[in-house]
Motif scaffolding. Structure first.
Motif, PDB file in Angstrom:
ATOM      1  N   ASN A 171      -3.445   2.572  -0.784  1.00 21.66           N
ATOM      2  CA  ASN A 171      -4.253   3.648  -0.347  1.00 21.66           C
ATOM      3  C   ASN A 171      -4.381   4.783  -0.216  1.00 21.66           C
ATOM      4  O   ASN A 171      -3.481   5.506  -0.804  1.00 21.66           O
ATOM      5  CB  ASN A 171      -3.489   3.810   0.897  1.00 21.66           C
ATOM      6  CG  ASN A 171      -4.792   2.311   2.017  1.00 21.66           C
ATOM      7  OD1 ASN A 171      -5.093   1.305   1.831  1.00 21.66           O
ATOM      8  ND2 ASN A 171      -4.172   2.331   3.162  1.00 21.66           N
TER       9      ASN A 171
ATOM     10  N   GLY B 216      -8.927   1.926   0.653  1.00 12.58           N
ATOM     11  CA  GLY B 216      -8.057   1.342  -0.327  1.00 12.58           C
ATOM     12  C   GLY B 216      -8.689   0.743  -1.708  1.00 12.58           C
ATOM     13  O   GLY B 216      -9.154   1.016  -2.117  1.00 12.58           O
TER      14      GLY B 216
ATOM     15  N   ILE C 203       0.755  -1.092  -0.146  1.00 10.08           N
ATOM     16  CA  ILE C 203      -0.229  -0.040  -0.696  1.00 10.08           C
ATOM     17  C   ILE C 203       1.270   1.243  -0.112  1.00 10.08           C
ATOM     18  O   ILE C 203       0.164   2.405  -0.254  1.00 10.08           O
ATOM     19  CB  ILE C 203      -1.067   0.008   1.128  1.00 10.08           C
ATOM     20  CG1 ILE C 203      -0.255   0.174   2.335  1.00 10.08           C
ATOM     21  CG2 ILE C 203      -2.332  -1.338   0.680  1.00 10.08           C
ATOM     22  CD1 ILE C 203      -0.943   0.082   3.760  1.00 10.08           C
TER      23      ILE C 203
END
Length: 321
Positions: A286, A270, A20
Motif C-alpha cells: 500500500n 494498493g 502489504i
C-alpha cells in the motif's frame, strides 16, 4: 457451512495483510490539500498537482522546490485534469470545455481554446501532450478524439469510440495514437487519418491501460474481471493477471523491468507487482494514506527504473525494487 466459509475468508485476509507491509525509500507530501488530479513526468523528475481549491503547482521531485504556480484566477473554467509534455516544458489543464497550456518555466499562458465535439453536449474526458507540447490530444465523452497541432494551427477530429474516451496518448513518435473508452475498446490508430491499425476489445468499460512500445507490451482491463497482456504488433496474448478475488479494479498501470513485470494500482491505496509472462502476483503493498479514500493518481519510472507514485494526498513516494 457458515463456519467453514468464515475460516477460509479469514485465512485469505491474513495472507493479504502479510503482503502489504512495505515502506517507501522516500516520501514527501507537497500539500495537505487533497488533489483532484496529478501527473508525474515520464522520467519522474517533475510533479504537476491540481488541488480541490483549483490551485495548480509544478514541483522538482529531487529538490522538492516549487517550479511554478497558478490559481483559479489564471484558469478560464474549473479544471479537472492535467497533462505534461514529454520534455516537461508545457503543462496542459482542462475543464469540461476549455483547454489551457502554460509555459512551466515562465508561468505564462501558452494557449487556450474552447473544445467542441460532433455532439453539442460533448465534454472533455481525457487529455495528453506529445513530447514537445506542440500537439494536444483531447478525448471527449461522446467518443470523439481531437488532435490539435499548435505548430501549424490545425485540428483533426476522429469519432472512433461510442463512449467516453478515458485514455489517449501518442505512440510511434507521434505517428500513431492509442485510445481506450467506456465502449470497451482499445484502439491503436494512425494520427494522420484515423485509420485503425489494431483493435482490442472487452465487454465492459476499460478502466486501466498501459503501453510499453519498446518492449511490445500492452495491458488493458475492464471494470470487471477481464484483463489481458498482449503483444500489440501481432495481437498475441501473453498472459492474464491471476488473482483470488472475484473482482479486482485496476486504476493505473505501468510496465517495469524491460516489460517483464507490470505494476498496477487499485481503486484505493494498493499496488501490485505482476510477472508478465505468467500473470502471477509477485508482491502487493500500500501507498501511505493520510486521509480516507486515498488513491494513486500517477506512476512513473525514473532513469534507473525505480518506481515513483503520486497519491490523492499529494504524497510522492519512491519505491525500491
Amino acid at each position: 457451512m457458515f463456519f467453514i466459509w468464515a475460516s477460509t475468508a479469514s485465512l485469505i485476509t491474513a495472507c493479504s495483510e502479510q503482503q502489504i507491509t512495505r515502506a517507501p525509500d522516500s516520501i514527501h507530501r507537497y500539500t495537505e490539500v487533497r488533489l483532484v488530479a496529478a501527473q508525474l513526468a515520464q522520467d519522474a523528475s517533475v510533479s504537476a498537482l491540481l488541488t480541490r481549491g483549483q490551485e495548480i503547482s509544478v514541483w522538482d521531485n529531487q529538490s522538492k522546490a516549487l517550479i511554478n504556480h497558478w490559481d483559479s484566477t489564471d484558469l478560464f473554467e474549473p479544471s479537472y485534469m492535467l497533462a505534461l509534455s514529454g520534455n516537461n516544458q508545457l503543462l496542459a489543464t482542462a475543464g469540461k470545455q476549455q483547454v489551457t497550456l502554460f509555459n512551466i518555466a515562465t508561468g505564462k499562458l501558452h494557449a487556450n481554446w474552447s473544445v467542441a465535439g460532433f455532439k453539442e453536449n460533448a465534454t472533455i474526458a481525457s487529455l495528453s501532450l506529445n513530447q514537445t507540447g506542440s500537439a494536444v490530444l483531447i478525448g471527449l465523452t461522446e467518443g470523439t478524439i481531437i488532435n490539435a497541432n499548435l505548430s501549424n494551427d490545425t485540428l483533426s477530429m476522429f469519432h472512433l469510440h461510442s463512449g467516453p474516451v478515458t485514455n489517449v496518448s501518442f505512440a510511434a513518435l507521434g505517428q500513431q495514437i492509442l485510445s481506450s473508452s467506456h465502449d470497451g475498446k482499445v484502439l491503436l490508430w494512425a494520427a494522420s487519418n484515423g485509420q485503425i491499425i489494431k483493435e482490442f476489445s472487452r465487454e465492459f468499460r476499460i478502466t486501466s491501460l498501459a503501453y510499453d512500445e519498446k518492449n511490445r507490451r500492452l495491458f488493458y482491463a475492464d471494470i470487471v474481471d477481464n484483463n489481458s497482456i498482449v503483444d500489440p504488433t501481432n495481437s498475441r496474448e501473453l498472459s492474464t493477471l491471476n488473482y483470488l478475488e472475484r473482482y479486482r479494479y485496476f486504476r493505473q498501470a505501468i510496465f517495469t523491468e524491460r516489460g517483464n513485470t507490470l505494476i498496477t494500482s487499485s481503486s484505493k491505496q494498493g499496488l501490485t507487482r505482476w510477472d508478465v509472462k505468467t500473470g502471477q502476483e509477485l508482491s502487493t503493498w500500500n501507498v501511505n494514506a493520510f486521509t480516507p479514500g486515498t488513491t494513486v493518481l500517477s506512476m512513473a519510472l525514473d532513469s534507473e527504473g525505480k518506481l515513483w507514485t503520486m497519491s490523492s494526498d499529494a504524497a510522492l513516494e519512491e519505491w525500491a525494487d
